[in-house]
Design a protein around this motif. Structure first.
Motif, PDB file in Angstrom:
ATOM      1  N   ARG A  54      66.606  43.891  55.053  1.00 27.00           N
ATOM      2  CA  ARG A  54      65.570  43.530  56.018  1.00 27.00           C
ATOM      3  C   ARG A  54      64.216  43.748  55.383  1.00 27.00           C
ATOM      4  N   CYS A  55      63.315  42.798  55.587  1.00 24.70           N
ATOM      5  CA  CYS A  55      61.950  42.932  55.089  1.00 24.70           C
ATOM      6  C   CYS A  55      61.202  43.855  56.049  1.00 24.70           C
ATOM      7  N   LEU A  56      60.804  45.005  55.536  1.00 25.15           N
ATOM      8  CA  LEU A  56      60.100  45.985  56.365  1.00 25.15           C
ATOM      9  C   LEU A  56      58.600  45.746  56.398  1.00 25.15           C
ATOM     10  N   HIS A 107      56.724  42.374  48.929  1.00 25.87           N
ATOM     11  CA  HIS A 107      57.651  42.606  50.039  1.00 25.87           C
ATOM     12  C   HIS A 107      58.309  43.963  49.840  1.00 25.87           C
ATOM     13  N   VAL A 108      58.512  44.673  50.929  1.00 31.79           N
ATOM     14  CA  VAL A 108      59.272  45.922  50.918  1.00 31.79           C
ATOM     15  C   VAL A 108      60.551  45.655  51.704  1.00 31.79           C
ATOM     16  N   TYR A 109      61.698  45.851  51.022  1.00 28.65           N
ATOM     17  CA  TYR A 109      63.005  45.589  51.627  1.00 28.65           C
ATOM     18  C   TYR A 109      63.786  46.890  51.762  1.00 28.65           C
ATOM     19  N   PHE A 169      63.221  49.210  48.463  1.00 32.56           N
ATOM     20  CA  PHE A 169      62.570  48.805  47.218  1.00 32.56           C
ATOM     21  C   PHE A 169      61.488  47.785  47.511  1.00 32.56           C
ATOM     22  N   GLU A 170      60.567  47.687  46.559  1.00 27.63           N
ATOM     23  CA  GLU A 170      59.455  46.751  46.670  1.00 27.63           C
ATOM     24  C   GLU A 170      59.575  45.719  45.568  1.00 27.63           C
ATOM     25  N   ARG A 230      66.802  49.082  41.888  1.00 26.98           N
ATOM     26  CA  ARG A 230      66.270  47.956  41.118  1.00 26.98           C
ATOM     27  C   ARG A 230      66.851  46.640  41.605  1.00 26.98           C
ATOM     28  N   ALA A 231      67.064  46.543  42.876  1.00 26.30           N
ATOM     29  CA  ALA A 231      67.609  45.327  43.477  1.00 26.30           C
ATOM     30  C   ALA A 231      66.585  44.205  43.412  1.00 26.30           C
ATOM     31  N   THR A 232      67.062  42.992  43.641  1.00 24.38           N
ATOM     32  CA  THR A 232      66.155  41.845  43.699  1.00 24.38           C
ATOM     33  C   THR A 232      66.555  40.936  44.854  1.00 24.38           C
ATOM     34  N   ALA A 233      65.553  40.414  45.522  1.00 23.60           N
ATOM     35  CA  ALA A 233      65.786  39.467  46.602  1.00 23.60           C
ATOM     36  C   ALA A 233      65.592  38.035  46.112  1.00 23.60           C
ATOM     37  N   ARG A 234      65.239  37.871  44.854  1.00 31.14           N
ATOM     38  CA  ARG A 234      65.045  36.533  44.312  1.00 31.14           C
ATOM     39  C   ARG A 234      66.385  35.844  44.134  1.00 31.14           C
TER      40      ARG A 234
END
Length: 155
Positions: A44-46, A67-69, A81-82, A107-111
């Motif tokens: 979720r995008c916080l 974005h902060v998720y 993470f940001e 070190r996750a990525t939402a891309r």
């Protein structure tokens, strides 16, 4: 002593540019591994915010979107993470799919996976840094030739 400047400055630049290339390759490898072997989770995008830089005098302003998720790993650990440079269409409260490696969930990525784009961007970046390193080596060789032909003792 004056000649030392013509040897030291390009050498320091070569070390700095080489380090930048190393970091660029390491980042690309990490992101590529995350896309290829990472686990997926719903995040979720916080928070969403922008930062600006530049704009002094006649320079342009650069705006970066952040974005902060937050997501939960398969082990039940909450991770926040940001990530910068994400899409402007993701707003606070939206849910997105993230990819992460179990050993480094921070070190996750939402891309979304784009290996060709990652390879092209990394390739161009490393090529640019390589050209700058080659120029520094050329400068060093030219300076050395000039100083050795003039009869001035070189360091």
């Amino acid at each position: 002593m004056f000649e030392l400047f013509f040897y030291a400055l390009p050498t320091v630049m070569i070390v700095g540019l080489g380090h930048a290339a190393f970091l660029m390759l390491r980042r690309a490898r990490r992101i590529g591994r995350t896309w290829a072997h990472g686990l997926t989770a719903e995040a979720r995008c916080l928070r969403m915010y922008t930062t600006t830089s530049g704009g002094g005098g006649d320079t342009s302003v650069r705006t970066t979107l952040h974005h902060v998720y937050e997501f939960t790993t398969r082990e039940g650990r909450a991770v926040r993470f940001e990530e910068e440079g994400g899409p402007a269409t993701v707003m606070e409260g939206d849910f997105v799919t993230v990819r992460y490696l179990p050993e480094q969930p921070q070190r996750a990525t939402a891309r979304p996976p784009a290996p060709a784009r990652l390879a092209a961007g990394t390739g161009f970046g490393v090529a640019f840094l390589g050209a700058a390193i080659a120029f520094c080596v050329f400068f060093l060789a030219t300076a050395h030739t000039m100083f050795s032909d003039s009869g001035v003792p070189t360091p």
